[in-house]
Motif scaffolding. Structure first.
Motif, mmCIF file in Angstrom:
data_model
loop_
_atom_site.group_PDB
_atom_site.id
_atom_site.type_symbol
_atom_site.label_atom_id
_atom_site.label_comp_id
_atom_site.label_asym_id
_atom_site.label_seq_id
_atom_site.Cartn_x
_atom_site.Cartn_y
_atom_site.Cartn_z
ATOM 1 N N GLN A 270 1.118 5.499 -7.035
ATOM 2 C CA GLN A 270 2.099 5.149 -5.837
ATOM 3 C C GLN A 270 1.659 4.541 -5.138
ATOM 4 O O GLN A 270 0.654 3.551 -5.346
ATOM 5 N N ARG A 271 2.596 4.222 -4.587
ATOM 6 C CA ARG A 271 1.863 3.099 -3.157
ATOM 7 C C ARG A 271 0.963 2.992 -1.928
ATOM 8 O O ARG A 271 0.905 4.989 -1.778
ATOM 9 N N PRO A 272 -0.135 2.530 -1.779
ATOM 10 C CA PRO A 272 -0.972 2.598 -1.107
ATOM 11 C C PRO A 272 -0.754 4.071 -0.276
ATOM 12 O O PRO A 272 0.450 3.527 1.029
ATOM 13 N N VAL A 273 -1.708 5.070 0.784
ATOM 14 C CA VAL A 273 -0.776 5.679 1.584
ATOM 15 C C VAL A 273 -0.897 4.826 3.402
ATOM 16 O O VAL A 273 -2.298 3.913 3.100
ATOM 17 N N THR A 274 -0.347 5.002 3.633
ATOM 18 C CA THR A 274 -0.281 5.068 5.134
ATOM 19 C C THR A 274 -0.766 5.799 6.300
ATOM 20 O O THR A 274 -0.202 6.940 6.232
ATOM 21 N N LEU B 185 -7.736 8.434 14.079
ATOM 22 C CA LEU B 185 -8.731 8.284 13.214
ATOM 23 C C LEU B 185 -9.041 6.742 13.516
ATOM 24 O O LEU B 185 -10.841 6.613 13.284
ATOM 25 N N ARG C 156 -8.420 12.118 4.626
ATOM 26 C CA ARG C 156 -9.438 12.903 3.479
ATOM 27 C C ARG C 156 -9.439 12.367 1.890
ATOM 28 O O ARG C 156 -9.463 12.314 0.816
ATOM 29 N N TYR D 291 -6.905 8.343 2.471
ATOM 30 C CA TYR D 291 -6.298 6.421 3.334
ATOM 31 C C TYR D 291 -6.949 5.773 3.190
ATOM 32 O O TYR D 291 -8.611 5.835 3.919
ATOM 33 N N VAL D 292 -6.971 3.920 3.649
ATOM 34 C CA VAL D 292 -7.165 3.464 3.961
ATOM 35 C C VAL D 292 -7.121 2.158 4.874
ATOM 36 O O VAL D 292 -5.835 1.629 4.629
ATOM 37 N N PRO D 293 -7.587 2.224 5.556
ATOM 38 C CA PRO D 293 -6.692 0.911 6.655
ATOM 39 C C PRO D 293 -6.201 -0.272 6.520
ATOM 40 O O PRO D 293 -7.592 -0.733 5.956
ATOM 41 N N ASN D 294 -5.220 -0.773 6.234
ATOM 42 C CA ASN D 294 -4.589 -1.855 6.866
ATOM 43 C C ASN D 294 -5.220 -2.656 7.623
ATOM 44 O O ASN D 294 -4.592 -2.933 8.821
ATOM 45 N N ILE D 295 -6.308 -3.490 7.915
ATOM 46 C CA ILE D 295 -7.171 -4.431 8.462
ATOM 47 C C ILE D 295 -5.937 -5.416 8.975
ATOM 48 O O ILE D 295 -6.424 -5.632 10.083
ATOM 49 N N ALA E 20 -3.105 -5.364 9.448
ATOM 50 C CA ALA E 20 -2.006 -5.028 10.358
ATOM 51 C C ALA E 20 -2.763 -4.859 11.996
ATOM 52 O O ALA E 20 -2.017 -4.322 12.492
ATOM 53 N N ARG E 21 -3.834 -4.291 11.799
ATOM 54 C CA ARG E 21 -5.210 -3.343 12.145
ATOM 55 C C ARG E 21 -5.124 -4.743 13.218
ATOM 56 O O ARG E 21 -4.777 -4.729 14.991
#
Lengths: 344, 344
Positions: B6-10, B29, B51, B55-59, B61-62
């Motif tokens: 699926q799509r990346p988790v946000t 976070l 965990r 989740y991996v943050p979108n840099i 966007a941040r």
DNA sequence: GTGAAAGCGCTAACAG
DNA sequence: CTGTTAGCGCTTTCAC
């Protein structure tokens, strides 16, 4: 081109200035005006405004907008100082890249880059504090100021510290003092008596500990402290200069421990210039942090972190932190490897 | 932790999963839940979800969100291959940094980083094509495939190519062939007769041209082509191995041109191992791309791009392009500098 | 040929 | 203690 004190110009600013829409500006900026069939005159006006107003695109906005929502992009950084030689990070870099490649797939891409900061000014690095630059980093070659900054900060993302001991961080380091002690033992074993440590003026944790342990061991066994020769920086030339002065002053030296290979390289030159031979007149031990220590003449005997092991540990730790966030910080100690070559 | 297809988790995914708002997730976070006084249980649930869902943050966007709209952030990159030695870019890097520092003010910050790509796969570098990673780059150490890619692409931002000639790009390069010719002349002047060129198997534009010009000059003057010794890669060990084989086979050599200093370093070892002396038995000329050529034993005579000049040109060009976009592409040729040291 | 509108993913401000 | 809202700056689609 600089506009002094107002806010940075955006596509909007330009659009308003020219009297077109932001979309038109964007089109021109990415050289897609042909397919959009913008009027040549419009294109020119936009280009002129872009130049005149000194427009600089906002990379973050572009990236956010253009990225494919299906793929995750993970930014990994190796953070080192401008002042430290780049080859110090190359092993870690390659290892991180190797592991990143292994984890890359169509929905998961990595960028590995080296980020640079001025020694002692890690805190000024943009995006470090708010985690807006990297998903994970390896920090190395820090100065005490940087270490203090890290110790005082809880960075909310994956951070592995290489070669330093910092409370609450995941640290990978050579066994403290062990290197210096082994270096001393090697030199003691070849029945030398005039010991010298060559260090840069500005000591990092590792170099300080190497030197301290070396001195302690020599003192313990001979009852005397080694002479300390201090190079103004860590480049070979300053090592050469410092040791040259020492030798020229007629001060004794038949066993040299350089806390850095670059310094050892400089020492080689000073020793040659002083018409001494390595190892006959002066035995030299380095630490093995230079990628070409094996090609020194004579090849440099090294006691230092097993670089490949360190690189592997550090990369593994990084990916580990990346996937299991909030792991308990640990110190990983990698025992020094001893590579007996010719110089001692 | 991987979630397959699926799509990346946000933050949204997590928020929904836990039954809280995205803001709560964000707070946790960035470790700010204390000041927000989130319930410990909530924090734990969020952490668990983070965990669990990997989740991996979108840099991007941040960064977009957190950046101060008053300051412009400019990302500069030096793009090189994993395969090339890092020290090749260090001069350019330092020069770019110096100029960036001079242009830094409270509303204008620069990040200088080294971006790495696999040799021949520049095209795969994320964000290169759509300018979503850097405001400007210096590209170097490319392989023919990369050059072809660049030639076929109009990158809509500041690009300076270092050491390659690519149509429609701003290129800074050593004078083609001039280095090889001068190297030949130096060796010819010392009345040598058995010429050898040491090259890596995989040639870049520069190394190919150096070798070609060297051969042409030698042929012109002596009527014979130099012997070509080919190292499997560009690391010292492979240079040593290749030359060692040449010498061991009893093939003649009293004048060596290494198209790369790393190769020269390897050659030194092979020559020592063969019990020959430099320069008495074999004169050696390198190119001066190694930062420590002066500390080789004996110090390496070099003919090659004046590295500091090149670094300055390349950095100046980059900033120039950055401020006056759409400058006519030019080739900047930097004449080789000759540093006579001891090896020839 | 050009503009309007939507929305990338995130966090800060505010409201409850 | 927590949710809603707004909007960072950009590009892309769609409508005109």
């Amino acid at each position: 081109m600089a506009r002094g004190d107002q806010r940075p110009v955006t596509v909007h600013t330009i659009a308003k200035h020219v009297g077109v829409s932001p979309a038109a500006v964007s089109t021109v900026l990415s050289n897609r005006h042909e397919e959009r069939r913008l009027a040549a005159a419009t294109v020119e006006k936009i280009r002129a405004a872009v130049r005149e107003l000194g427009y600089v695109p906002n990379i973050a906005a572009r990236r956010l907008r253009t990225h494919d929502p299906e793929v995750r992009h993970i930014d990994l950084g190796i953070l080192t100082t401008f002042e430290a030689p780049l080859f110090l990070v190359s092993r870690a870099l390659r290892q991180v890249q190797r592991m990143a490649d292994a984890r890359t797939d169509p929905k998961r891409k990595f960028s590995v880059s080296i980020g640079m900061f001025h020694a002692g000014r890690l805190r000024e690095m943009p995006g470090l504090l708010n985690a807006s630059r990297f998903n994970g980093v390896i920090v190395t070659n820090t100065l005490p100021d940087d270490d203090a900054f890290l110790a005082a900060t809880a960075l909310p993302y994956a951070v592995v510290v290489l070669g330093r001991r910092i409370p609450n961080y995941f640290c990978v380091l050579e066994t403290p003092g062990e290197s210096g002690r082994r270096a001393a033992e090697i030199l003691l074993a070849s029945h030398r008596s005039q010991f010298v440590v060559l260090t840069p003026a500005l000591l990092t944790q590792s170099t300080a500990e190497r030197a301290a342990a070396f001195c302690a061991t020599v003192r313990e066994r001979t009852g005397r402290d080694p002479a300390r020769v201090i190079a103004s920086s860590f480049v070979p030339a300053s090592g050469a200069e410092a040791l040259r002065a020492h030798l020229a002053a007629g001060r004794p030296c038949d066993a040299l421990y350089a806390v850095t290979d670059s310094l050892a390289l400089g020492a080689y030159q000073a020793i040659r210039d002083g018409n001494r031979r390595i190892p006959r007149d002066i035995a030299v031990v380095g630490v093995g942090d230079h990628e070409h220590a094996d090609f020194f003449d004579p090849p440099l005997t090294c006691v230092g972190p097993a670089n490949d092991t360190v690189a592997e540990q550090v990369a593994t730790s990084l990916f580990h932190l990346l996937s299991h966030r909030r792991v308990k910080p640990v110190e990983l100690h990698v025992p020094p490897s001893v590579v007996m070559r010719v110089s001692a």
